[in-house]
Design an enzyme around this catalytic site. Structure first.
Site, PDB file in Angstrom:
ATOM      1  CD  GLN A  87      22.554 -34.391 -10.801  1.00 10.45           C
ATOM      2  OE1 GLN A  87      22.142 -35.132  -9.924  1.00 10.45           O
ATOM      3  NE2 GLN A  87      22.164 -34.479 -12.061  1.00 10.45           N
ATOM      4  CB  SER A 131      21.096 -32.455  -3.196  1.00  9.25           C
ATOM      5  OG  SER A 131      20.298 -33.378  -3.911  1.00  9.25           O
ATOM      6  CG  LEU A 132      25.361 -36.934  -4.806  1.00  6.21           C
ATOM      7  CD1 LEU A 132      24.714 -38.279  -4.968  1.00  6.21           C
ATOM      8  CD2 LEU A 132      26.306 -36.629  -5.933  1.00  6.21           C
ATOM      9  NE  ARG A 153      19.652 -38.985  -3.710  1.00 10.25           N
ATOM     10  CZ  ARG A 153      20.001 -37.771  -4.127  1.00 10.25           C
ATOM     11  NH1 ARG A 153      20.937 -37.634  -5.064  1.00 10.25           N
ATOM     12  NH2 ARG A 153      19.422 -36.693  -3.619  1.00 10.25           N
ATOM     13  CG  HIS A 163      15.597 -32.306  -3.807  1.00 10.73           C
ATOM     14  ND1 HIS A 163      15.876 -33.198  -2.803  1.00 10.73           N
ATOM     15  CD2 HIS A 163      16.753 -32.136  -4.501  1.00 10.73           C
ATOM     16  CE1 HIS A 163      17.152 -33.555  -2.886  1.00 10.73           C
ATOM     17  NE2 HIS A 163      17.695 -32.936  -3.901  1.00 10.73           N
ATOM     18  CD  GLN A 172      18.865 -35.935  -0.001  1.00  9.31           C
ATOM     19  OE1 GLN A 172      18.835 -36.742  -0.932  1.00  9.31           O
ATOM     20  NE2 GLN A 172      20.000 -35.451   0.498  1.00  9.31           N
TER      21      GLN A 172
END
Length: 794
Positions: free
Chosen positions: A10, A87-88, A112, A206, A254
């Site tokens: 993102q 991340s994503l 998510r 996070h 995560q």
């Protein structure tokens, strides 16, 4: 040269992204649209609603663009040595490594994004020019203990996450530390360039503040099975490759853990990776790679991971119970990541796409809602499909169940409903079809039909049309369960012209819908039902499947359908060996039944499930079918622990022997009243006639005229009663429980006898599906390897 392919997360999104790939894979884009409920192409290209600012839509958009970009890139370049994602982007890395299919990935990132968007009340702050360890000291000295280091991107780029007021305090502390350091020898290079940049996000991603979202996401992921990566994938959480069976745990961690990108890329450099290729929009990760090459992170060298150039043996998929193997044949354990045959490869790819499922596997309907709303929802959340069992339920009960299913299933998740033949009450059959249409049901399992009826044709072809090029298309799927070639022929053929004309005249179909229907089969999918629980002709699958497949080929060619009718298999599917055999016979899909009745989600009593988990393959028998008592049709039921099959067969024998209740001898009457019914025949008739007077007056009139018909109605009461007491688990009445079940459940019980699944309280319908499909794939892959000649290097 050793290469890593990486996927951005993102922040990389922009209007126009994916322009070069979105039109290249239209089928996958349609899958994403169906799951998300909006057009992903327009969101990516123009920023159309719901846009590219809300994490709920940004995450699916980035996943889709990254995934399609990987497909395009992989068609032209050899596979990399390792994969990673920020991340994503880690979801795209896992998708590229074969851990799950495209539709599952879309569903996961959709969920998510939804969960992460709920965690408001905080934000994120990028800190540039200050090393991570120094930043930790600054926060500690300022007494800021509710802010976490969310992204460790490089030696001089860190992102903080926490409450907004704490982030403001953190920014002030960082600027103060930079001023104090300016001119110091150990900070000359970076202190003058320290900056704090608030990020445009709505939550502290996070960080510890995402714990509720992580917990909910973990529950969601219990319905999903993961294969081990075929190519090593670095975890954001550990900065090391995913271990066997670790995908679910690390994806949950995560959400609250930091993205350790600096350490991850530094480890790759240390392991000899020379080239990085960024897949997806932008070049943020490419720039970070350049910075990290200049200033890599110090690494913990304990327990080092294997180098990409020397990969470990292929990891097994997420843990499932392994089927025991006999000496001399392959084990039905979980398919290894390097397997040539995997569960998602079995059956028809077109079937999986049309039904929106990961596997060519369905959970069939079981009457009285035994195939419950819970069962259907559990399957749908796992990327699979179950059919809700409508038989014996009132329209209001079915309506409530469908509302419940639609409310609980994620948008785009697959589900189906049983459309049961009701020859004695065509109006009720039509009412059921209309109810399914009102609820927007797209998949119906047509069961117990001996001929094509108006209700089936109305459901199948409402909305049918021709495309711009003239191709006939139906928007709904009928899966017909058949065991006789003449019934299969009727469903594999177009509807009879007189029936179409009648439906047009009644306004049930438009002329355009009937025109398309005349060129399509009544059922695009036919399931061949062999020896199964409930109604069964006790067919042999080894004889039925080849005959039905040849019939399918003949009719498809005769009618010139734009796509072939698909043929599936049902009955006897209680072990991986049986499922593998079905696919070897040519099945496009499989449909299970009995094994799902002994699961947490099945809508029957605990008493029934306690009995079912003890069955062996010989513990079933045949009995008359209550709904077709006079015809002598049979159902397969549980014999162990119950006298129902013996008593039901005796009642049918008495029915054939005597002309009416008044003709019964005293001993026979006493046996029925005292041992079977536990009430008098007059009491049973009073209850039955009251029901018929309200619901089926024609049958009441017939019974009052005909003593034989009256006896049939009284005896049929026992079949209704025996079902009801089983469903509610009536104590002390187990000997009369009627439980439809085939020997497949006995085979399954043997399969899991020495595992945690020996108790039904640990059996979920998606776990059963995973065990059967993964085991079947492993068996077939092992057989293929055993049969194939050895090749160099093997």
């Amino acid at each position: 040269m050793t290469v890593v392919w990486v996927f951005p997360g993102q922040g990389a999104q922009r209007a126009g992204m994916g322009a070069e790939v979105l039109d290249r894979y239209p089928d996958l884009v349609r899958q994403a649209d169906a799951i998300l409920g909006y057009g992903i192409r327009e969101v990516c290209l123009t920023g159309a609603a719901p846009g590219l600012t809300d994490t709920r839509s940004v995450q699916p958009a980035l996943f889709v663009v990254n995934a399609l970009s990987w497909l395009a890139h992989s068609e032209e370049h050899p596979a990399p040595d390792v994969l990673a994602g920020h991340s994503l982007g880690e979801y795209d890395a896992l998708f590229a490594a074969g851990c799950f299919d495209f539709a599952t990935g879309v569903r996961m990132v959709q969920r998510r994004g939804e969960l992460m968007s709920r965690a408001g009340g905080g934000g994120m702050l990028a800190v540039l020019g200050l090393p991570p360890d120094r930043l930790t000291d600054v926060l500690a000295q300022a007494g800021i203990d509710d802010v976490d280091l969310a992204n460790r991107n490089s030696a001089e780029q860190v992102v903080l996450a926490g409450p907004q007021e704490s982030l403001r305090r953190a920014a002030d502390a960082v600027r103060g530390a930079a001023d104090a350091m300016r001119g110091a020898a150990d900070a000359v290079r970076g202190a003058g360039r320290v900056r704090c940049v608030p990020l445009r996000v709505g939550a502290p991603f996070h960080s510890r503040h995402m714990a509720p979202a992580a917990a909910d996401f973990g529950e969601f992921l219990t319905g999903i099975s993961f294969a081990g990566p075929r190519i090593p994938v670095l975890s954001n959480v550990t900065a090391r490759p995913y271990p066997p069976g670790g995908v679910r745990e690390l994806l949950v961690r995560q959400i609250t853990g930091p993205v350790r990108w600096w350490e991850s890329m530094s480890r790759l450099l240390d392991e000899g990776v020379t080239d990085l290729v960024e897949i997806g929009p932008g070049r943020v990760l490419t720039d970070l790679w350049t910075a990290i090459r200049k200033n890599p992170a110090p690494l913990d060298k304990t327990d080092p991971p294997p180098t990409p150039a020397h990969r470990p043996p292929a990891a097994a998929s997420s843990p499932v119970v392994a089927a025991p193997s006999a000496p001399g044949r392959p084990s039905a354990a979980a398919s290894p990541a390097g397997a040539r045959i995997r569960p998602e490869h079995l059956g028809s790819a077109a079937f999986r796409a049309d039904y929106g499922v990961r596997y060519a596997y369905l959970a069939g309907s079981m009457y009285q809602g035994i195939a419950s709303a819970d069962l259907v929802v559990r399957m749908g959340r796992a990327g699979l499909m179950g059919f809700f069992g409508t038989g014996g339920l009132r329209p209001d009960e079915i309506d409530a169940a469908l509302r419940d299913i639609r409310d609980r299933l994620p948008a785009g998740a697959a589900f189906g409903v049983n459309l049961l033949a009701q020859p004695a009450d065509p109006a009720a059959e039509r009412e059921l079809a209309e109810l399914l249409l009102r609820h927007g049901v797209r998949h119906a399992e047509a069961a117990a039909f001996t001929a094509v009826t108006p209700a089936v044709v109305r459901f199948r072809f409402a909305g049918a049309h021709r495309t711009a090029d003239g191709t006939p298309t139906a928007v709904r799927h009928v899966l017909a369960k058949v065991s006789r070639p003449e019934v299969a022929t009727a469903f594999m053929s177009p509807p009879p012209e007189p029936l179409l004309a009648r439906l047009v005249a009644e306004g049930a179909l438009t002329p355009q819908e009937a025109d398309a229907a005349a060129l399509l089969p009544v059922a695009g999918d036919v399931c061949v039902e062999a020896d199964s629980g409930g109604h069964t002709d006790a067919g042999n699958p080894y004889a039925l499947m080849p005959a039905m497949l040849r019939l399918r080929d003949t009719l498809t060619a005769r009618h010139g359908y734009p796509r072939t009718v698909r043929v599936g298999a049902a009955g006897g599917l209680g072990a991986p060996e049986a499922v593998a055999a079905a696919f070897v016979l040519g099945a496009d899909f499989v449909l299970t039944g009995s094994v799902n009745q002994c699961s947490v989600e099945a809508g029957t009593s605990d008493a029934v499930k306690d009995l079912l988990e003890t069955l062996d393959v010989q513990d079933t028998a045949y009995a008359p079918a209550g709904d077709m008592f006079e015809l002598g049709a049979r159902v397969q039921v549980v014999r162990k622990g119950t006298l129902f099959p013996a008593r039901a067969n005796r009642l049918h024998q008495i029915y054939r022997q005597y002309d009416g209740l008044d003709a019964l001898d005293d001993a026979t009457r006493r046996t029925i009243e005292e041992r079977y019914f536990r009430r008098t025949l007059d009491e049973v008739w009073a209850e039955t006639s009251a029901y018929l007077r309200t619901h089926r007056p024609d049958e009441l009139a017939r019974a009052e005229r005909n003593p034989k018909a009256r006896m049939s109605q009284v005896f049929r009461w026992y079949f209704v009663h025996s079902t009801r007491i089983a469903l509610r688990g009536a104590p002390g009445e187990q000997v009369d429980y009627q439980i439809h079940c085939g020997p497949a459940l006995g085979a399954f019980n043997r399969l899991v006898a020495d595992t945690p699944l020996r108790t039904w309280r640990r059996r979920h319908v998606d776990t059963i599906a995973e065990l059967l499909m993964t085991g079947a794939a492993a068996l077939l892959d092992g057989s293929l390897r055993a049969w194939s000649p050895a090749t160099p290097g093997e």
